[in-house]
Design an enzyme around this catalytic site. Sequence first.
Site: not given
Length: 376
Positions: A50, A52, A175, A191, A304, A309
């Site tokens: 971590h 620290e 698209s 992403r 995405e 949906l």
Amino acid sequence: MPYIHLETACTLARAALRVSEPNPRVGCVLTTPGGTLLGQGHTQEAGGPHAEIMALRDAAAHGHTVQGATAYVTLEPCSHHGRTGPCCDALLAAGIQKVVATNTDPNPLVAGQGFDRLRAAGVAVEVLAPDHPLAIQSRELNIGFFSRMVRKVPWVRMKIAASLDGKTALPNGTSQWITSPEARADGHAWRARSSAVLTGIGTVLQDRPRLDVRLVTTQRQPHLVVVDSALQTPLDSPIFIEGRQLFIYAALEDAAKAKALSAKGATVIYLPGRHTDGAATHKVDLTAMLRDLGQREINELHVEAGHKLNGSFVREGLVDELLIYLAPKLMGQGADMAHFGPLTNLAQALQLDFKSTDMVGPDLRILARVTGRDDF
């Protein structure tokens, strides 16, 4: 600024953005009581040190003693044994005498216990007020972690690329590409910060996407989630990528297809929705899916998908914020951003707050949050 070292810690935390999942993005700076820098670091990959610990190691590598030092951290030092040992114990063993933090850890296993342990050992602890700019900044950086710990579900961010008149595809389905290369690279950066990317079976079948991160550098690939009610995912789909976890949520059982998908590395989960009479529907229960993803340590879910949906997510009140790229072009007829409704009055509209508006190449990027969604 009175918290210049805490500001540096926040900058360090951003370096963990594409690294630390599912752990929070945390930065730590160690200084002498007079403010001289001793060591610094940020959270590493899951199971790794971590922030620290990295700061303590950095100080040691430079030959600095940290006895009596101050630690500036962007989240309460953990107090429990998880993948690693408690950071508050490491700080105490090193002789840290003061801790300044931006936020209390929302993890129920910590939730103030780290601060309590430090105070009980005689360490001075200072925590910023929740409305302090640095507290807000570090919480925003970990909005998904806070969501999972408090709400038990991921933070749902829906990404949409559209024309200025809100069309995401031509009537024939074309698209690619409405927005610019710059916008696509920026989308890959979003992403990369997510725990998982989600799409629907329609996108999988029509576009045959990979939905991985390719246009920016990242140490990890986000998991992939596919909503596939009838298990139509082709076994030769490009979404099967070695080393990446793939979760396929279905509503209709197909043992043979599920076995074949599992052999390709996918995890198939059945979560059918229910009618009011209790009978199963032919659609995935999206609310139950989010709860399941929360249990699988998904912090930020990057959606995405297609307009159907997307519409289901909006209709069921599951979207937290929208990441929209608008191209400077008009397309007339075509697919909308999200298909839901019809509404009978404007009060039923989904209310949003603009968080930011920026130019990305020739396109306009809008980050809009559902009003009140972050009030947890």
